[in-house]
Design an enzyme around this catalytic site. Structure first.
Site, PDB file in Angstrom:
ATOM      1  N   GLU A 131       0.828  -1.226   0.000  1.00 28.59           N
ATOM      2  CA  GLU A 131       0.000   0.000   0.000  1.00 28.59           C
ATOM      3  C   GLU A 131       0.854   1.264   0.000  1.00 28.59           C
ATOM      4  O   GLU A 131       0.532   2.252  -0.658  1.00 28.59           O
ATOM      5  CB  GLU A 131      -0.939  -0.018   1.213  1.00 28.59           C
ATOM      6  CG  GLU A 131      -1.967   1.077   1.229  1.00 28.59           C
ATOM      7  CD  GLU A 131      -3.013   0.922   0.132  1.00 28.59           C
ATOM      8  OE1 GLU A 131      -2.868   1.607  -0.898  1.00 28.59           O
ATOM      9  OE2 GLU A 131      -3.962   0.136   0.308  1.00 28.59           O
ATOM     10  N   ILE A 138      -2.521   7.390   1.160  1.00 27.34           N
ATOM     11  CA  ILE A 138      -3.867   7.163   0.591  1.00 27.34           C
ATOM     12  C   ILE A 138      -4.050   5.664   0.351  1.00 27.34           C
ATOM     13  O   ILE A 138      -3.272   5.074  -0.399  1.00 27.34           O
ATOM     14  CB  ILE A 138      -4.048   7.889  -0.764  1.00 27.34           C
ATOM     15  CG1 ILE A 138      -3.655   9.358  -0.670  1.00 27.34           C
ATOM     16  CG2 ILE A 138      -5.461   7.722  -1.285  1.00 27.34           C
ATOM     17  CD1 ILE A 138      -3.684  10.084  -2.016  1.00 27.34           C
ATOM     18  N   LYS A 207       4.347   4.096 -10.225  1.00 24.89           N
ATOM     19  CA  LYS A 207       3.100   3.979  -9.462  1.00 24.89           C
ATOM     20  C   LYS A 207       1.922   3.676 -10.388  1.00 24.89           C
ATOM     21  O   LYS A 207       1.045   2.872 -10.070  1.00 24.89           O
ATOM     22  CB  LYS A 207       2.859   5.261  -8.671  1.00 24.89           C
ATOM     23  CG  LYS A 207       3.932   5.503  -7.611  1.00 24.89           C
ATOM     24  CD  LYS A 207       3.884   6.931  -7.109  1.00 24.89           C
ATOM     25  CE  LYS A 207       4.859   7.177  -5.977  1.00 24.89           C
ATOM     26  NZ  LYS A 207       4.906   8.589  -5.590  1.00 24.89           N
TER      27      LYS A 207
END
Ligand SMILES: NC(=O)c1ccc[n+]([C@@H]2O[C@H](COP(=O)([O-])OP(=O)(O)OC[C@H]3O[C@@H](n4cnc5c(N)ncnc54)[C@H](OP(=O)(O)O)[C@@H]3O)[C@@H](O)[C@H]2O)c1
Length: 430
Positions: A131, A138, A207
């Site tokens: 994560e 977030i 990402k």
């Protein structure tokens, strides 16, 4: 009492020491949420004597992080070293082979080796959680994989690099140039001494490749991400964008089409009233489109010790509770090798700024070049007249193809009165 989840941490830098601090300060709360204590047993970094701002004397120290991952007394290993290969990857592999769950914040490694590591985690029967790798604090991976599991997602778009967003925000607010604001960001610790990965869009592309895999159940394809950074953005373009009702953001966009996934990272003009335009400074923001849910917007701090530790510890609580999800939302064997579409296939409106000599007939030449490329423009802006001098002329176009636009820009650059390479920015409708 229920057996604690025993944790080994490889890497005690910004994220590693931030995670240690969070685990210590929230121990009681975490114990309740996880149903068992989270207990660090072993740590490893390069320099044993370095001041980490947290007490590590109670943990077994390992000079060799890979050996620690293999043999320490733990259920889960945190890989917080960084780098796409080398020690980071070796730590993850050793941990999995020894039957330990892995939590990492390492986007560079997962963008390149994500599919292979997800397969390995499955073979070894362990969780690979990340994560913290995508948008810091977030919880976007969980949102895509679990909260939005009932949807087919068609698009994920985000501001995924806080350094770039800080620079663009500051340029807009102060009217200063890129180099000036970058130097300030470095002095404030918002940009690395070597900012290349951030400002050239590579970090955002890492990402985006991960978001794309989770959103579409696809193999991670970092090589398929078109990547362009923010070095060429000028304060003049930022001012024109405002005048036209837009803000310039470095966006990562992944869209699923019938024949593949379009993955691209580049500066984009977004309408000033779009939710993503309001994501300013070091903040990150992500907008998803799902068939049942519609549009969903997430915003928060995308990096830093606290936010990233928050994500890492969230992954640990899942592991402690026995909540397991496949790395990219579906079993690794079910990840599809969906082709990434080339940038040539992009179609959209464009902003173009030209620096031209202000004399009769110049605009007719530019207009003829655009007409020949079958590009129609939506607006033309020339702020001031200065006969004989170089002045900016700004155009926005209706939807057109990237191929036509690139060809037209090359032809326009050859017009004698055009004095600089055209500045082109793609417009996104929000
Ligand atoms: N910083 C952020 O805001 C952020 C946000 C999201 C994700 N991440 C990711 O999190 C990871 C860690 O980032 P960071 O900012 O915490 O990095 P960092 O501050 O540079 O820390 C790296 C740590 O790894 C240790 N290390 C280096 N090589 C090692 C080796 N061979 N064996 C054992 N330890 C080794 C270093 O040891 P020494 O301290 O002894 O030198 C240091 O403690 C990276 O993948 C990064 O992309 C960072």
């Amino acid at each position: 009492m229920t057996e604690p989840l025993r944790i080994a941490i490889a890497g005690l830098g910004t994220v590693g020491s931030g995670t240690l601090r969070l685990l210590a300060e929230q121990a009681e709360l975490l114990s309740l949420r996880a149903g068992r204590p989270l207990r660090v047993t072993a740590v490893s970094a390069r320099s044993r004597g370095a001041d980490r701002g947290v007490d590590i004397s109670g943990f077994a120290w390992h000079d060799d992080a890979v050996e620690m991952a293999r043999s320490a007394d733990c259920h889960a290993v945190l890989e917080l070293i960084g780098g796409s290969d080398g020690a980071a990857k070796a730590v993850c592999e050793a941990a999995m082979e020894a039957g330990r769950h892995v939590v990492t914040a390492n986007k560079a490694m997962l963008a390149i080796h994500g599919t292979v590591l997800a397969r390995k985690a499955e073979e070894c029967g362990v969780t690979l959680a990340y994560e913290g790798a995508v948008a810091g604090g977030i919880p976007v991976i969980r949102a895509l994989r679990e909260g939005l599991a009932g949807n087919r997602l068609s698009r994920v778009q985000g501001i995924l690099n806080g350094t770039c967003n800080y620079i663009l925000t500051s340029m807009r607010e102060t009217g200063r140039d890129f180099a000036d604001v970058l130097a300030e960001a470095q002095s404030l610790g918002y940009a690395e001494a070597d900012p290349t990965f951030d400002i050239d869009g590579v970090d955002a592309a890492h990402k985006l490749a991960l978001l794309s895999a989770v959103a579409f159940g696809a193999e991670v394809d970092f090589a398929g991400v078109y990547t362009e950074g923010i070095r060429n953005i000028t304060s003049m373009d930022i001012q024109y964008a405002e005048e036209l009702g837009y803000r310039i953001k470095l966006l990562g966009i992944a869209e699923m089409n019938h024949d593949g996934i379009h993955q691209r990272v580049h500066p984009a003009m977004v309408p000033s009233d779009a939710p993503i335009a309001a994501v300013e400074g070091v903040f990150n923001g992500i907008v998803t489109e799902g068939d049942f849910v519609g549009t969903t917007v997430l915003e928060g701090r995308g990096a830093g010790a606290g936010p990233t530790a928050s994500a890492v510890v969230g992954d640990l609580v899942d592991i402690a509770c026995g909540r397991h999800a496949p790395t990219f939302g579906v079993p690794a064997s079910a990840l599809r090798a969906i082709p990434s579409l080339p940038m040539d296939r992009h179609v959209g409106p464009y902003y173009v700024r030209l620096m031209v000599i202000d004399r009769p007939g110049v605009f007719a030449d530019i207009a003829a070049t655009l007409r020949d490329a079958e590009i129609s423009f939506e607006s033309v802006l020339q702020r001031s007249r200065a006969p004989g001098d170089v002045v900016p002329v700004v155009l926005t176009t209706h939807e057109t193809s990237e191929v036509a636009m690139q060809r037209a820009l090359a032809d326009i650059e050859n017009i004698q009165a055009v004095r600089e390479a055209p500045h082109m920015i793609r417009i996104e409708r929000g």
